[in-house]
Design a protein around this motif. Structure first.
Motif, mmCIF file in Angstrom:
data_model
loop_
_atom_site.group_PDB
_atom_site.id
_atom_site.type_symbol
_atom_site.label_atom_id
_atom_site.label_comp_id
_atom_site.label_asym_id
_atom_site.label_seq_id
_atom_site.Cartn_x
_atom_site.Cartn_y
_atom_site.Cartn_z
ATOM 1 N N THR A 234 -23.523 -12.730 7.789
ATOM 2 C CA THR A 234 -23.022 -14.053 8.176
ATOM 3 C C THR A 234 -23.210 -14.259 9.675
ATOM 4 O O THR A 234 -23.675 -15.320 10.113
ATOM 5 C CB THR A 234 -21.517 -14.185 7.825
ATOM 6 O OG1 THR A 234 -21.349 -13.974 6.427
ATOM 7 C CG2 THR A 234 -20.991 -15.572 8.179
ATOM 8 N N LEU A 235 -22.868 -13.239 10.461
ATOM 9 C CA LEU A 235 -22.987 -13.359 11.913
ATOM 10 C C LEU A 235 -24.455 -13.544 12.321
ATOM 11 O O LEU A 235 -24.774 -14.357 13.193
ATOM 12 C CB LEU A 235 -22.397 -12.117 12.597
ATOM 13 C CG LEU A 235 -20.880 -11.992 12.495
ATOM 14 C CD1 LEU A 235 -20.422 -10.604 12.951
ATOM 15 C CD2 LEU A 235 -20.186 -13.086 13.312
ATOM 16 N N ARG A 236 -25.349 -12.809 11.663
ATOM 17 C CA ARG A 236 -26.769 -12.891 12.009
ATOM 18 C C ARG A 236 -27.309 -14.292 11.702
ATOM 19 O O ARG A 236 -27.947 -14.927 12.537
ATOM 20 C CB ARG A 236 -27.560 -11.845 11.225
ATOM 21 C CG ARG A 236 -29.016 -11.685 11.672
ATOM 22 C CD ARG A 236 -29.796 -10.775 10.736
ATOM 23 N NE ARG A 236 -29.924 -11.317 9.386
ATOM 24 C CZ ARG A 236 -30.730 -12.330 9.060
ATOM 25 N NH1 ARG A 236 -31.480 -12.924 9.962
ATOM 26 N NH2 ARG A 236 -30.779 -12.749 7.807
ATOM 27 N N ARG A 237 -26.973 -14.782 10.510
ATOM 28 C CA ARG A 237 -27.482 -16.103 10.127
ATOM 29 C C ARG A 237 -26.891 -17.202 10.993
ATOM 30 O O ARG A 237 -27.538 -18.183 11.319
ATOM 31 C CB ARG A 237 -27.163 -16.383 8.658
ATOM 32 C CG ARG A 237 -28.041 -15.546 7.750
ATOM 33 C CD ARG A 237 -28.243 -16.265 6.445
ATOM 34 N NE ARG A 237 -27.728 -15.474 5.349
ATOM 35 C CZ ARG A 237 -27.599 -15.919 4.102
ATOM 36 N NH1 ARG A 237 -27.897 -17.169 3.819
ATOM 37 N NH2 ARG A 237 -27.137 -15.132 3.168
ATOM 38 N N GLN A 238 -25.619 -16.988 11.359
ATOM 39 C CA GLN A 238 -24.966 -17.946 12.236
ATOM 40 C C GLN A 238 -25.718 -18.047 13.559
ATOM 41 O O GLN A 238 -25.962 -19.135 14.067
ATOM 42 C CB GLN A 238 -23.527 -17.472 12.497
ATOM 43 C CG GLN A 238 -22.615 -18.539 13.012
ATOM 44 C CD GLN A 238 -22.582 -19.705 12.061
ATOM 45 O OE1 GLN A 238 -22.278 -19.573 10.879
ATOM 46 N NE2 GLN A 238 -22.920 -20.878 12.570
ATOM 47 N N GLN B 196 -27.620 -21.717 14.462
ATOM 48 C CA GLN B 196 -27.057 -22.493 15.577
ATOM 49 C C GLN B 196 -26.456 -23.811 15.106
ATOM 50 O O GLN B 196 -26.603 -24.826 15.771
ATOM 51 C CB GLN B 196 -28.158 -22.792 16.610
ATOM 52 C CG GLN B 196 -28.844 -21.557 17.163
ATOM 53 C CD GLN B 196 -28.000 -20.850 18.188
ATOM 54 O OE1 GLN B 196 -27.433 -21.481 19.071
ATOM 55 N NE2 GLN B 196 -27.865 -19.554 18.058
ATOM 56 N N SER B 197 -25.831 -23.815 13.961
ATOM 57 C CA SER B 197 -25.264 -25.068 13.483
ATOM 58 C C SER B 197 -23.845 -25.235 14.020
ATOM 59 O O SER B 197 -23.249 -24.300 14.541
ATOM 60 C CB SER B 197 -25.264 -25.086 11.957
ATOM 61 O OG SER B 197 -24.606 -23.939 11.483
ATOM 62 N N VAL C 6 -18.570 -22.928 5.455
ATOM 63 C CA VAL C 6 -18.558 -23.666 6.719
ATOM 64 C C VAL C 6 -18.276 -22.666 7.846
ATOM 65 O O VAL C 6 -17.334 -21.883 7.748
ATOM 66 C CB VAL C 6 -17.480 -24.767 6.710
ATOM 67 C CG1 VAL C 6 -17.405 -25.471 8.068
ATOM 68 C CG2 VAL C 6 -17.765 -25.773 5.609
ATOM 69 N N PRO C 7 -19.110 -22.688 8.903
ATOM 70 C CA PRO C 7 -18.878 -21.749 10.004
ATOM 71 C C PRO C 7 -17.539 -22.020 10.684
ATOM 72 O O PRO C 7 -17.263 -23.157 11.061
ATOM 73 C CB PRO C 7 -20.021 -22.044 10.988
ATOM 74 C CG PRO C 7 -21.007 -22.879 10.251
ATOM 75 C CD PRO C 7 -20.285 -23.539 9.125
ATOM 76 N N CYS C 8 -16.734 -21.002 10.797
ATOM 77 C CA CYS C 8 -15.426 -21.159 11.436
ATOM 78 C C CYS C 8 -15.006 -19.843 12.060
ATOM 79 O O CYS C 8 -15.187 -18.779 11.467
ATOM 80 C CB CYS C 8 -14.382 -21.581 10.392
ATOM 81 S SG CYS C 8 -12.677 -21.494 11.003
ATOM 82 N N ILE C 9 -14.462 -19.937 13.266
ATOM 83 C CA ILE C 9 -13.760 -18.795 13.850
ATOM 84 C C ILE C 9 -12.306 -19.214 13.991
ATOM 85 O O ILE C 9 -12.018 -20.254 14.583
ATOM 86 C CB ILE C 9 -14.291 -18.427 15.249
ATOM 87 C CG1 ILE C 9 -15.812 -18.246 15.235
ATOM 88 C CG2 ILE C 9 -13.611 -17.148 15.752
ATOM 89 C CD1 ILE C 9 -16.395 -17.976 16.620
ATOM 90 N N THR D 147 -19.059 -31.055 10.311
ATOM 91 C CA THR D 147 -19.689 -29.733 10.300
ATOM 92 C C THR D 147 -20.152 -29.441 8.881
ATOM 93 O O THR D 147 -19.345 -29.080 8.038
ATOM 94 C CB THR D 147 -18.666 -28.645 10.671
ATOM 95 O OG1 THR D 147 -17.486 -28.864 9.875
ATOM 96 C CG2 THR D 147 -18.310 -28.675 12.127
ATOM 97 N N PRO D 148 -21.431 -29.597 8.591
ATOM 98 C CA PRO D 148 -21.881 -29.354 7.215
ATOM 99 C C PRO D 148 -21.831 -27.868 6.869
ATOM 100 O O PRO D 148 -21.908 -27.023 7.765
ATOM 101 C CB PRO D 148 -23.331 -29.839 7.232
ATOM 102 C CG PRO D 148 -23.752 -29.740 8.669
ATOM 103 C CD PRO D 148 -22.522 -29.936 9.497
ATOM 104 N N PRO D 149 -21.705 -27.563 5.572
ATOM 105 C CA PRO D 149 -21.852 -26.177 5.148
ATOM 106 C C PRO D 149 -23.236 -25.676 5.546
ATOM 107 O O PRO D 149 -24.177 -26.477 5.613
ATOM 108 C CB PRO D 149 -21.743 -26.235 3.623
ATOM 109 C CG PRO D 149 -21.191 -27.570 3.310
ATOM 110 C CD PRO D 149 -21.496 -28.473 4.451
ATOM 111 N N THR D 150 -23.377 -24.396 5.813
ATOM 112 C CA THR D 150 -24.677 -23.896 6.222
ATOM 113 C C THR D 150 -25.388 -23.151 5.103
ATOM 114 O O THR D 150 -26.424 -23.572 4.634
ATOM 115 C CB THR D 150 -24.549 -23.000 7.454
ATOM 116 O OG1 THR D 150 -23.506 -22.064 7.224
ATOM 117 C CG2 THR D 150 -24.232 -23.833 8.681
#
Ligand SMILES: *Cc1c(COP(=O)(O)O)cnc(C)c1O
Length: 813
Positions: free
Chosen positions: A54-58, A62-63, A136-139, A809-812
């Motif tokens: 997940t981290l790598r694809r994130q 760059q979304s 969805v990217p979230c921290i 923020t669209p799903p990736t």
């Protein structure tokens, strides 16, 4: 890191390796805690590859993502959720059985991280679960409190708080990263300087603290995604800052430095009533400063053009606790990155959105200017400039309407000069949302009307939700199986599919199975209560549950008056016990340690319970249970067993509630006021499947306007008078008439939340409950329809609303 084979043998090998080499013990003779830790680490391994992926694809895509800023996360236990997310439950159960271990025993060993007070913290936990499940990217950013919400015990019926040492037996779910620590500064002074012809400000802080990130995995439901929850721990630095000598307050600097580690020591146990303590402001700035620095320096790629920041991130402010992030981002952009003020402000206004969680005026945080200026002098300057420019714009629009200016100023002048954090958040936020339809409307009409007028389109609603993974699938396996048999498994990630259950409400066999599920859950609850507190729910009793923080606005006292009235009428012979529906009343509630009235109410509930439960005249008819230390783990056992959900706040005071949603989705019927999300629950499930009572919000307003006199209700209603007199008589305090005097006096002469005004209506509604419960087929039909029609209250839906209305923020993947 290679993922272990998904087979029973593979699991057993991995588990034994963790036990031997991780814990340093052999299987024979190992303690349950060793086994639990080894299991947790084994499950962690399975998630690890997905997390890294997940981290790598994130990093590749760059979304745009969400940074959820919350001072609280009430996570609940992790093991079961991780097993569900990975789909490993059966393999693990079998593998452990081969080792002679029962998975249930290891589950029970986990201490839940109680890093929140109640609804607000639990909401944050549900939201990050949903975002991971929806890809969805979230921290999530927050604080790793060393002591979470206190453990509640009762001594002679009174609450006694014990420290929550949740880390004592090991913390297998966290990954500390001391090498990624951020330095967070405090105190000192500011100065201006000439930067090649441009006058700039800088902050000369007096002391600092290291913020060490502890990462937690947030696995999506069987979708291969693992998001991150990053909680910060404060660690003192010994690197002595030479500039301290210039700060003019050496002793203060050294003192502050010494106490720096206190910042992440303990969660403030106040819910809805902030205390305005300096340490609390330190906590708030500590975690948002570390989070912003982490995002800008470590998450964004090197050399990222900050003018494009809004394309990459939205910082969602969970209530006012993280609002100091607004001047912090401005400080970083203007002072450190040397951006022009106007450009920085335009960016900041696109990067924040604010969720308001209350309507109670005392819950709106303000920080005295004196305190804020001492701790964060540069931030105070920035807040003043934001306010000056904002009020300028207000003047431009409305002329010199000084009353309006004073009302809207971010700086309050009375009773002391203070920063209104909700106003700062509203001015800075791209959007401001309430948490249920009624609440959002009242927010615009009553709390922030000037701002609504000034910023058309800024206010919106997102009704809260709960995650169906934890609160249905995990908490209620029996119901989950019944639902899946009927409509397939799709409901777990698409909760509106529960609608397909509607026709089954008419199916007699399905209703029977539904009742068996409830009965099973009651037996399961009895097992837990028996073991934990020596309590049990009577066979074939209606289970009537009120669990939530103890607060006067939530009106646990109204529930007590109902119980006292029933008790009185049965014991005087006015009611034939045979005509009373057997009920067990269950309370669960922690009171803030400094909230005196709330603690008196806890004492009263326990006192009434003791007398009622011991009286042979009512014994097998009504019982009162108050298991101590209500938390997520107990909620997961109580709610699936409940028949009746008590949601009885004064209309206009409960912003949303989420407990109400958990009950409806687990097939309890609600008795409730027209408040918060109760309004939407009733609209969806239908009037005839909901027990409505009490004044509507406009009626509450009208009564307050004409002057509410609680004693007039006492005088006029003989039932109410008898109930209150019985409490005053000492019947629940061994004859001592003084014990509950403060509670009674409060009801008769103040009653801020109009308990007495709603009492008669509540009693009437409870009689309808009894009548309805007598027809078990009809009751079950209603319960099934409650489940079928409550899919809207999935936090997945809340997340879709945030995405559509606020975040974009669209799903990736
Ligand atoms: C859901 C939940 C809450 C919130 O309950 P309300 O009835 O909405 O106030 C509080 N505490 C725990 C442990 C919960 O799970």
């Amino acid at each position: 890191m290679g993922s272990p084979a998904s087979s029973v043998d593979g699991f057993v090998r991995e588990f034994l390796r963790e036990l031997n080499f991780g814990q340093g013990v052999a299987l024979t003779g190992s303690e349950v805690n060793d086994q639990y830790l080894a299991l947790a680490r084994t499950v962690r391994h399975y998630l690890m590859a997905r997390w890294l992926e997940t981290l790598r694809r994130q990093a590749d895509t760059q979304s745009k993502g969400v940074a959820y800023l919350s001072a609280e996360y009430l996570l609940g236990r992790q093991l079961n959720n991780a097993l569900l997310a990975t789909g490993l439950t059966d393999i693990v159960k079998q593998g452990l059985a081969q080792c002679g271990i029962d998975l249930a025993d290891l589950r029970a060993q986990e201490v839940e991280p109680g890093l929140g007070n109640g609804g607000l913290g639990r909401l944050a936990a549900c939201f990050i679960d949903s975002l991971a499940t929806m890809s969805v990217p979230c921290i999530g950013y927050g604080i790793r409190y060393e002591y979470g919400i206190f453990r509640q015990t009762f001594v002679d019926g009174r609450q006694v708080e014990q420290p929550d040492s949740w880390l004592a037996l090991g913390a297998p779910w966290e990954f500390p990263h001391p090498e990624a620590a951020q330095t967070v500064h405090f105190g000192g002074r500011t100065e201006t300087y000439d930067d090649e012809g441009v006058e700039r400000s800088r902050w000369i802080p007096a002391w600092n603290v290291q913020a060490v990130p502890y990462n937690y995995m947030v696995p999506g439901y069987q979708n291969g995604r693992v998001n991150t929850l990053r909680l910060w721990r404060a660690v003192a630095t010994d690197a002595f800052d030479l500039r301290i000598f210039n700060s003019g307050d050496y002793e203060e600097a050294v003192r502050a430095q010494t106490f720096a580690e206190n910042i992440s020591k303990v969660l403030y146990p106040e819910d809805s009533t902030p205390q305005g303590k300096e340490l609390r402001l330190q906590q708030q700035y500590f975690f948002v400063a570390a989070s912003i620095a982490n995002f800008l320096d470590d998450v964004l790629p090197e050399g990222f053009d900050l003018a494009r920041l809004p394309e990459r991130i939205i910082f969602q402010l969970n209530d006012t606790h993280p609002v100091i992030a607004v001047p912090e981002l401005m400080r970083v952009l203007v002072d450190e990155r040397k951006m022009d003020w106007d450009d920085a402000w335009a960016i900041t206004q696109k990067c924040f959105a604010y969720t308001c969680h209350t309507l109670l005026p005392e819950a709106l945080e303000v920080w005295p200017v004196a305190l804020l200026g001492k701790l964060l002098p540069r931030h105070l300057e920035i807040i003043y400039r934001i306010n000056d420019e904002f009020l300028e714009a207000v003047r431009e629009r409305f002329g010199d309407d000084e009353l309006r200016i004073r009302r809207m100023s971010i700086i309050a002048e009375h009773p002391e000069r203070a920063v209104r954090m909700a106003y700062l958040a509203t001015v800075a936020g791209a959007k401001v949302n309430g948490v249920a339809e009624l609440h959002s409307q009242l927010l615009r009409d009553k709390v922030l009307p000037d701002f609504d007028e000034f910023y058309p389109g800024k206010f919106t609603n997102v009704t809260n939700g709960i995650t169906p993974r934890r609160f249905v699938r995990l908490a209620n396996p029996a119901l989950s199986e019944l639902i899946t048999d009927a409509v397939g498994v799709g409901w777990i990630t698409d909760l509106e599919r529960l609608r397909e259950l509607e026709p089954f409400a008419e199916d007699e066999d399905f209703r029977l199975r539904f009742r068996e599920v409830k009965a099973h859950n009651k037996r399961r609850l009895n097992g837990v209560l028996q073991q934990r507190d020596g309590l049990s729910v009577g066979d074939d009793h209606m289970l009537d549950v009120m669990v939530k923080r103890l607060h006067e606005y939530k009106r646990q006292l109204l529930k007590v008056l109902h119980i006292v009235t029933l008790y009185d009428r049965i014991s005087t012979g006015e009611l034939d016990p045979a005509d009373v529906t057997p009920r067990t009343f269950v309370f669960g509630a922690k009171a803030a340690p400094g909230y005196k009235m709330a603690k008196e109410i806890i004492h009263l509930i326990n006192a009434v319970g003791t007398v009622v439960n011991a009286d042979p005249k009512v014994q097998d008819r009504i019982n009162v249970l108050f298991p101590p230390n209500y938390n997520v783990t107990l909620a997961e056992k109580l709610i699936p067993a409940a028949d009746l959900s008590e949601q009885i706040s004064l209309a206009g005071k409960e912003a949303s509630g989420t407990g109400n949603m958990k009950f409806a989705l687990n097939g309890a019927l609600t008795i409730g006021t027209d408040d918060g999300a109760n309004v939407e629950i009733r609209q969806l499930v239908g009037d005839e499947h909901f027990f409505l009572f009490g004044m509507l919000e406009p009626e509450v307003e009208a009564l307050a306007a004409k002057g509410y006199v609680p004693s007039s209700f006492y005088e006029a209603d003989p039932n109410l008078r008898r109930a209150i007199d019985l409490i005053s008589s000492g019947a629940f305090s061994g004859g001592d008439k003084t014990t509950f005097e403060p509670v009674v006096a409060n009801l008769l002469y103040e009653d801020r939340f109009m308990v007495l005004a709603d009492y008669a209506s509540y009693l009437e509604a409870q009689e309808k409950v009894d009548a309805a419960y007598a027809d078990q087929e009809a009751w079950t039909r209603s319960a099934i329809l409650n489940v079928a029609r409550s899919g809207y209250f999935s936090s997945d839906r809340s997340m879709r609303d945030y995405i559509d209305r606020i975040w974009h923020t669209p799903p990736t993947f």
